[in-house]
Design an enzyme around this catalytic site. Sequence first.
Site, PDB file in Angstrom:
ATOM      1  N   LYS A 185      44.743  44.471  30.271  1.00 30.96           N
ATOM      2  CA  LYS A 185      45.964  44.475  30.453  1.00 30.96           C
ATOM      3  C   LYS A 185      47.570  44.230  29.305  1.00 30.96           C
ATOM      4  CE  LYS A 185      44.420  40.733  33.856  1.00 30.96           C
ATOM      5  NZ  LYS A 185      44.690  39.834  35.362  1.00 30.96           N
ATOM      6  N   LYS A 230      35.428  46.899  36.613  1.00 31.44           N
ATOM      7  CA  LYS A 230      35.493  45.927  37.875  1.00 31.44           C
ATOM      8  C   LYS A 230      36.636  46.213  39.004  1.00 31.44           C
ATOM      9  CE  LYS A 230      38.143  41.764  36.655  1.00 31.44           C
ATOM     10  NZ  LYS A 230      38.352  40.723  36.152  1.00 31.44           N
ATOM     11  N   LYS A 282      41.793  41.389  41.889  1.00 32.60           N
ATOM     12  CA  LYS A 282      42.350  41.536  43.066  1.00 32.60           C
ATOM     13  C   LYS A 282      43.682  42.011  43.005  1.00 32.60           C
ATOM     14  CE  LYS A 282      41.810  37.424  42.190  1.00 32.60           C
ATOM     15  NZ  LYS A 282      42.565  36.606  41.346  1.00 32.60           N
TER      16      LYS A 282
END
Length: 336
Positions: free
Chosen positions: A119, A201, A204
Amino acid sequence: MEQTQSEKKKVVLSLVQPSGVPTLGNYLGAFKNWAGMAKDYDCLFGVADLHAITVRQVPAELRAHTLEVFALLLALGLDPQRETIFVQSQVPEHAQLAWILNCYTQFGEASRMTQFKEKSQSHADNVNVGLFTYPALMAADILLYQADFVPVGEDQKQHLELTRNIAERMNGVYENLFTMPEPFIGKAGARVMSLTEPEKKMSKSDPNQKSFVSLLDTPDVIAKKIKSAVTDSEARVYFSAEKPGVSNLMGIYSCCTGRSYDEIEAEFAGKGYGDFKAAVAEAVVEELRPVQERYKKHLADKAYLLECAAKGAEQASRRASKTLGKAMKKIGFLQL
Ligand code: ATP
Ligand code: LTN
């Protein structure tokens, strides 16, 4: 009698971030297991809105997604009369214990978290301290309720290990403070990959809408996304590390139909990717249909959702405050 039995049930807890509309990855990796566990365990499920703000959120969207994810939890078949379903920010004990756990987490161990590294790269303009201490908040979520099992997708295994290390460290100093939680990672669907970049992966919060199937996509959109999923030039359906796109679609198909990889290979022997993708799309549509129908019903009734959220927060807070009080006392904070 009933009371004693329910008291003995093992505690299960898991949360999901309202960082967008949940995806097929969330569903197959986590949610699908949750509904199944509700009967046999003392379950708590929550919307991790405090975690969601580690990445910049638009206020109106955060509020909307929080309610949407809450409605989805109900749509899974979870029952607010039986399970505790809550929104994390409504239970202040989470932030309170998180601060304490921060002080028992080493800088080095937090730096090793893969999610933090990923992130920090994908949100390079906002590498905030919250992103770094995210796992301490997650540990607080889990330890506050003395959870025995935490059903999550494989991506969260490392955070669970860190939670266990924190619990063990604190139990070493302040005897019997926390229950040692175990991850519960279902085999099927543990890691659903992106449709456009199958090495990553499915997520969303991915800005590329085509990379995921959202739980609210219509059958047409689902079919289109699966049809355009990245595969390879060898038009043969079999499972292999060299074919991440096809293998991912096989995993999805297997989760939705219960068929093994051997059965799927036999089913599509001599057929091309067109037939295979059409079958995957149909299986996904059928898998999601009942959840989508219940979801729409719940989302239309905002008053009911808010009432459930208020009740869930109260129940959660009552339980969480017991552990927080115990921790504060053992650590040496002044008792009034
Ligand atoms: P974000 O994209 O904002 O990072 P996310 O979808 O990755 O969010 P959460 O909403 O917090 O993460 O995940 C809820 C649950 O879904 C967790 O248990 C997580 O392990 C599981 N999960 C998330 N993505 C996948 C995936 N691609 N495959 C399997 N399980 C997943
Ligand atoms: N970090 C998790 C979401 C999450 C969670 C939790 C999962 C927050 N708190 C407690 C299990 C238990 C994620 O990103 N998937």
